[in-house]
Design a protein around this motif. Sequence first.
Motif, mmCIF file in Angstrom:
data_model
loop_
_atom_site.group_PDB
_atom_site.id
_atom_site.type_symbol
_atom_site.label_atom_id
_atom_site.label_comp_id
_atom_site.label_asym_id
_atom_site.label_seq_id
_atom_site.Cartn_x
_atom_site.Cartn_y
_atom_site.Cartn_z
ATOM 1 N N TYR A 379 0.848 -1.188 0.000
ATOM 2 C CA TYR A 379 0.000 0.000 0.000
ATOM 3 C C TYR A 379 0.887 1.243 0.000
ATOM 4 O O TYR A 379 1.954 1.246 0.612
ATOM 5 N N ARG A 380 0.397 2.294 -0.660
ATOM 6 C CA ARG A 380 1.063 3.590 -0.518
ATOM 7 C C ARG A 380 0.452 4.299 0.677
ATOM 8 O O ARG A 380 -0.775 4.362 0.816
ATOM 9 N N LEU A 381 1.295 4.838 1.575
ATOM 10 C CA LEU A 381 0.798 5.519 2.768
ATOM 11 C C LEU A 381 1.760 6.619 3.178
ATOM 12 O O LEU A 381 2.967 6.388 3.310
ATOM 13 N N ASP A 382 1.216 7.796 3.399
ATOM 14 C CA ASP A 382 1.960 8.909 3.996
ATOM 15 C C ASP A 382 1.537 8.979 5.456
ATOM 16 O O ASP A 382 0.422 9.420 5.778
ATOM 17 N N VAL A 383 2.392 8.540 6.376
ATOM 18 C CA VAL A 383 1.998 8.453 7.778
ATOM 19 C C VAL A 383 1.824 9.820 8.423
ATOM 20 O O VAL A 383 1.272 9.913 9.529
ATOM 21 N N SER A 384 2.277 10.880 7.762
ATOM 22 C CA SER A 384 2.076 12.218 8.319
ATOM 23 C C SER A 384 0.628 12.681 8.162
ATOM 24 O O SER A 384 0.216 13.658 8.786
ATOM 25 N N ARG A 435 3.907 11.990 15.236
ATOM 26 C CA ARG A 435 2.455 11.915 15.001
ATOM 27 C C ARG A 435 2.099 10.675 14.201
ATOM 28 O O ARG A 435 1.048 10.054 14.434
ATOM 29 N N GLY A 436 2.958 10.272 13.278
ATOM 30 C CA GLY A 436 2.685 9.064 12.498
ATOM 31 C C GLY A 436 2.648 7.818 13.359
ATOM 32 O O GLY A 436 1.804 6.933 13.185
ATOM 33 N N VAL A 437 3.577 7.740 14.320
ATOM 34 C CA VAL A 437 3.594 6.603 15.257
ATOM 35 C C VAL A 437 2.346 6.621 16.137
ATOM 36 O O VAL A 437 1.708 5.584 16.366
ATOM 37 N N ILE A 438 2.000 7.802 16.637
ATOM 38 C CA ILE A 438 0.809 7.913 17.476
ATOM 39 C C ILE A 438 -0.438 7.519 16.692
ATOM 40 O O ILE A 438 -1.296 6.766 17.175
ATOM 41 N N ASN A 459 7.063 0.212 18.009
ATOM 42 C CA ASN A 459 7.327 1.563 17.522
ATOM 43 C C ASN A 459 8.830 1.805 17.440
ATOM 44 O O ASN A 459 9.563 1.538 18.399
ATOM 45 N N LEU A 460 9.258 2.334 16.298
ATOM 46 C CA LEU A 460 10.680 2.609 16.094
ATOM 47 C C LEU A 460 11.029 3.963 16.683
ATOM 48 O O LEU A 460 10.661 5.008 16.148
ATOM 49 N N ALA A 461 11.709 3.922 17.806
ATOM 50 C CA ALA A 461 12.285 5.136 18.393
ATOM 51 C C ALA A 461 13.738 5.202 17.917
ATOM 52 O O ALA A 461 14.018 4.944 16.748
ATOM 53 N N SER A 462 14.655 5.501 18.796
ATOM 54 C CA SER A 462 16.063 5.615 18.404
ATOM 55 C C SER A 462 16.899 5.776 19.662
ATOM 56 O O SER A 462 16.396 6.214 20.713
ATOM 57 N N ALA A 463 18.171 5.426 19.543
ATOM 58 C CA ALA A 463 19.091 5.734 20.641
ATOM 59 C C ALA A 463 19.169 7.234 20.872
ATOM 60 O O ALA A 463 19.524 7.695 21.963
ATOM 61 N N VAL A 482 8.379 9.304 20.902
ATOM 62 C CA VAL A 482 7.979 7.936 20.578
ATOM 63 C C VAL A 482 8.244 7.006 21.758
ATOM 64 O O VAL A 482 7.415 6.161 22.110
ATOM 65 N N LEU A 483 9.410 7.163 22.382
ATOM 66 C CA LEU A 483 9.764 6.306 23.511
ATOM 67 C C LEU A 483 8.785 6.488 24.668
ATOM 68 O O LEU A 483 8.256 5.512 25.215
#
Length: 590
Positions: A379-384, A435-438, A459-463, A482-483
């Motif tokens: 699927y095409r998706l813009d998570v924003s 916002r995309g993750v939420i 959910n992909l956060a980051s160090a 995100v974390l």
Amino acid sequence: MADWHRFDVANGDIDLATFSYGTPGETTPDKPVVLLVHGWPDTHHLWDLVAPQLAEHFRVYAYDTRGFGDSSRPSDVPAYRLDALAEDMFAVCRAVSPDGKTHIVAHDWGSVQAWETVTTPGAEDAIASFTSVSGPNLDFLGEWARGKMARPTPSNVGQALSQVASSAYTAFFQVPGASDAFFRAFGSDRVWTEFLHFIEGTPRENARFGPTLREDMISGLKLYRANIRGKLARPNPRPTRVPVLEIVNDRDIALRPAIYERTHTHAERLWRKRSTTGHWLPYTNPDYLAATAIEFIEKIATGSSSAPNTIDRARVTGPAPELIGKLAVITGAGSGIGRETAYALADLGAELVLADIDLETVEETAIECKAKGVPATAYRLDVSDTTAVTRFADEVRDAHGVADIVINNAGIAVAGSALAASDEQVDRLLAINLRGVISGSRAFGKQMVERGTGGQIVNLASAAAFTLSRDLGLYSASKAGVLMFSEALRAELAEHRIGVTAICPGIVHTNITASTEFAGAADEAATRKKVDGFYAKRNFTPDRVASDIVSAIRKNKAVVPVTPEAEFGYRVYRFLPWAARIGARQKLAD
């Protein structure tokens, strides 16, 4: 009580109280016949919340098995042997469907009896399908246990001991004086209702017992005494040609999922659905059980099932992959961590729904996953776009069913000076990364809660969420969000058996580094090339992150720092925050 209407079926000197569901005299000969079989210590009232839903599609019957409810109660233990119980089931099948076949849905000891029935030679002439819930074939179980102990690896011994611990209560049930006295003292409706509510959260109002509960508990103990020791000591596994759906419950207090791993060697046509549910599924999750049984029976009866089709991905043709029957949704799946995670989940048998803003790249991922033998849809998706994410979640549910695993991976990077970044850069970064993750977590999480059978959100956060850097202030803010959101959502969804995990990679070479915007950089292209070169030399590849994501799903971990520098940074920030602040002064491109 449900709309049951009684008639009796005789098998020799055993009278079986049998019940049809619905309006007396109403005939629907074109509908398939479904027979519901209860276990210990229940009666046909176990199905009070399931039968009305099945009756919208099928002719529905149930019966009290011998020793329970209004059926005959032989006093001798041998009368409860499985071969005699199988004869009872065949007798009821002939009565409710004299000119056709019967679809069996059975729970607990009802399922154990049904396994004996469908492995009887010629059973396929009378039985169209069998949906098994929380009740194994005892011969298969004996064979499985003997096989584990014949090859005493740590894994095999651990699985065997885990099942022994789960089944320890059956030893007590073998002692007539003690166990009979126990249930005479404590076998009341109130006590049993509270036990079910405590052990797996069964809503109290869902527990449906007949007036003979205490008597059923005691007479039903003969099932254990007549069958368990002999079957486990001398298993005689037989094949079946009847189509079988195993509904496996990860939180079953009596049966560990590992015991079903060899069913495929005896069942010619096998499907398996697995969820974080408990033993008494007909009471605790009747809607899920009814929907699953309806889809499977329709598939067997007509060759197709009502949309969405979730049963095809549950087909078992050999040793079952770990995630067979599961649906996984991954955003940002066109490259990098998202693509490698898709490959890893495909290897484990999951059906995949893959989304990315770049449709061409995500279609390439889907093609590779299909080559691994699993369904995959791009699927095409813009998570924003929050509205688009909600619409996407609804489209997935309608076309594929409710997701079991959701991985909110899509993300971008903006580095450099927070003061020099444009408002557009800040807004886009937060819209995608946070916002995309939420949005994804909320849209799919609501569906998981409504279904009621658990799930996993990753959910992909980051160090960067906990590793300070003067050049990553904006990116760190998005990933720290995100974390913290993931940690809070995990607490909110715990009661629904939905796990939430924050994955925190460190220096991983993906396409993001090659497209990172560097606000305020004198020569942005040169800075980007230098940073990308450093990440390439670091050579921590996305497939290694995917491996940690799979591990996190298996173990329902809360926070997963992936790389060594992420592990180090996580601890420094927690225990030596002053050191993290000093280190943050170093420029990223130095």
